[in-house]
Design an enzyme around this catalytic site. Structure first.
Site, mmCIF file in Angstrom:
data_model
loop_
_atom_site.group_PDB
_atom_site.id
_atom_site.type_symbol
_atom_site.label_atom_id
_atom_site.label_comp_id
_atom_site.label_asym_id
_atom_site.label_seq_id
_atom_site.Cartn_x
_atom_site.Cartn_y
_atom_site.Cartn_z
ATOM 1 N N LYS A 38 43.858 46.691 -20.120
ATOM 2 C CA LYS A 38 44.254 45.278 -20.060
ATOM 3 C C LYS A 38 45.784 45.155 -20.116
ATOM 4 O O LYS A 38 46.466 46.093 -20.545
ATOM 5 C CB LYS A 38 43.625 44.519 -21.233
ATOM 6 C CG LYS A 38 44.077 45.003 -22.613
ATOM 7 C CD LYS A 38 43.222 44.414 -23.726
ATOM 8 C CE LYS A 38 43.673 44.915 -25.086
ATOM 9 N NZ LYS A 38 42.694 44.581 -26.142
ATOM 10 N N ARG A 136 36.667 36.460 -34.076
ATOM 11 C CA ARG A 136 37.455 36.111 -32.900
ATOM 12 C C ARG A 136 36.487 35.627 -31.827
ATOM 13 O O ARG A 136 36.355 34.436 -31.638
ATOM 14 C CB ARG A 136 38.268 37.335 -32.454
ATOM 15 C CG ARG A 136 39.353 37.034 -31.476
ATOM 16 C CD ARG A 136 40.287 38.203 -31.274
ATOM 17 N NE ARG A 136 39.659 39.331 -30.570
ATOM 18 C CZ ARG A 136 40.314 40.416 -30.177
ATOM 19 N NH1 ARG A 136 41.614 40.538 -30.435
ATOM 20 N NH2 ARG A 136 39.701 41.389 -29.538
ATOM 21 N N TYR A 264 76.308 34.570 -26.101
ATOM 22 C CA TYR A 264 75.989 33.154 -26.271
ATOM 23 C C TYR A 264 76.098 32.712 -27.728
ATOM 24 O O TYR A 264 75.759 33.465 -28.640
ATOM 25 C CB TYR A 264 74.557 32.888 -25.806
ATOM 26 C CG TYR A 264 74.396 32.897 -24.300
ATOM 27 C CD1 TYR A 264 75.240 32.156 -23.469
ATOM 28 C CD2 TYR A 264 73.389 33.654 -23.712
ATOM 29 C CE1 TYR A 264 75.081 32.168 -22.096
ATOM 30 C CE2 TYR A 264 73.216 33.662 -22.332
ATOM 31 C CZ TYR A 264 74.066 32.913 -21.536
ATOM 32 O OH TYR A 264 73.901 32.921 -20.174
ATOM 33 N N MET A 313 69.007 36.575 -21.311
ATOM 34 C CA MET A 313 67.812 36.742 -20.485
ATOM 35 C C MET A 313 67.833 38.072 -19.738
ATOM 36 O O MET A 313 66.814 38.749 -19.615
ATOM 37 C CB MET A 313 67.685 35.581 -19.491
ATOM 38 C CG MET A 313 66.362 35.596 -18.748
ATOM 39 S SD MET A 313 66.186 34.255 -17.584
ATOM 40 C CE MET A 313 65.952 32.865 -18.658
#
Ligand SMILES: *Cc1c(COP(=O)(O)O)cnc(C)c1O
Length: 370
Positions: A38, A136, A264, A313
């Site tokens: 997965k 779950r 930043y 990013m």
């Protein structure tokens, strides 16, 4: 491997084979092995990994969602694929691609039967998921009467497997809880299968279950993280080899003065003259912002370089004041010695999350040891 010239994730298929052999050596010869692929095989590449595991004689694959199974079928994978968490809206597609659903509650079970009836299909292989304590997804013990009635009243489905999932198989403080889960699973699964004309495959263990509870292997195990080289303990990690190495390069070097800031929000303020390097990998590639501001680090020429300021990013800046290096030099984010766990531990996460977050933007390169 040649030195990286850009950000790359190198996947060592020989290590994958070694991990598979090791995990298999812990099983009885008749126990089947389901490879969990997965989430792009935990951030590597599900298609390449599945194709290679097919050549090694894997018995089964599992994915979380239908679309992941469809991608494998489109790539030519013919081994049975269990979809762990299908949604009702995907069931027609799941049938069209010969995927086996995990059926975990009555809505989806009944919906699946009605679709099969409409398509005049019989004996379609499915796995019933039991909830034994993870809370779950899954049927509970109390659902079993109605479940049996439904199963006995339809020809549409063939119960190929019964399974459940352990909540804390890696945790030595939860041995009692895990043993209770194993006992509940044994009781409920046997009770269900006694009422059938055939013996479904029983499966319970993930990687840590496989390693820590040999008495609970039943007919098949489901392993993900172990194949990719992690065993959820220092001892087990020694027997496994991480298959993934994340590398990049130094794009640019800056010399900054006392009082200068980096990145930043001017989050890093220098209190002395320093040398810093910019690396072309950022949070969009899977370097979470939590690794910024001194929490995370990379390796350049074998030396540790701390991430300074906020993760951007597409880039990070690291402190290389004490490191002899130049623009274009290779940067190791993690490899078999500087492991993912060293990055994961300080920010309270696990290898699974860091691996699975490496975005599709990062180029994958596959190789085998010579
Ligand atoms: C993800 C998953 C696994 C694999 O777990 P690992 O710890 O990676 O081996 C097995 N079973 C289920 C139901 C899962 O969701």
């Amino acid at each position: 491997m040649p030195k990286a010239k850009e950000t790359v994730l190198e996947i060592n298929l020989s290590a994958l084979k070694q991990n598979f052999k090791y995990l298999k050596s812990k099983l009885q010869p008749s126990t089947k092995f389901m490879a969990v692929v997965k989430a792009f095989a935990y951030g590597s590449d599900a298609i390449e990994i599945a194709k290679y595991l097919e050549t090694l004689g894997i018995d089964y694959f599992s994915v979380a969602y239908t679309s992941e199974g469809v991608a494998l079928r489109k790539a030519g994978i013919t081994t049975p694929i269990l979809v762990l968490h299908p949604q009702a809206v995907n069931l027609k597609q799941l049938i069209a691609y010969c995927l086996e659903p995990s059926l975990y509650q009555f809505n989806i079970l009944n919906e699946f039967i009605s679709i099969l009836d409409k398509e005049h299909k019989t004996n379609y292989p499915v796995h019933i998921k039991l909830n034994t304590g993870l809370n779950r997804i899954g049927f509970s013990k109390n659902d079993c009467g109605e479940l049996l009635k439904t199963l006995q009243n339809t020809k549409a489905i063939h119960l190929k497997g019964i399974f459940s999932h352990l909540a804390a198989s890696e945790d030595i403080n939860e041995i009692e809880f895990t043993k209770t889960q194993i006992k509940t699973f044994t009781n409920v699964a046997h009770m269900l299968s006694q009422q059938l004309q055939h013996k479904p495959l029983l499966h319970l263990c993930n990687t840590s279950g496989l390693l820590n509870y040999p008495e609970a292997h039943f007919n098949m195990v489901r392993s993900g993280i172990g194949l990719y080289g992690f065993g959820n303990s220092e001892i087990q990690n020694k027997n496994l080899k991480p298959i993934a190495t994340l590398k990049s390069v130094i794009s640019q070097i800056h010399y900054i003065q006392k009082g200068d800031t980096v990145g930043y929000n001017r989050a890093y303020k220098s209190n002395s003259p320093q040398k810093i390097a910019t690396i072309p990998i950022g949070h969009a590639d899977g370097i979470t912002r939590q690794l910024g501001n001194g929490k995370g680090f990379v390796y350049i020429n074998q030396k540790k370089a701390v991430i300074i300021g906020n993760v951007c990013m597409d880039m990070i800046m690291v402190n290389i004041t004490e490191i002899s290096c130049k623009e274009g030099d290779e940067v190791i984010i993690f490899d078999t010695t500087h492991t993912i766990e060293n990055l994961a531990n300080p920010i309270n996460t696990i290898s699974y999350e860091i691996l699975a977050s490496i975005s599709q933007r990062v180029k994958r390169i596959f190789y085998r040891d010579k």
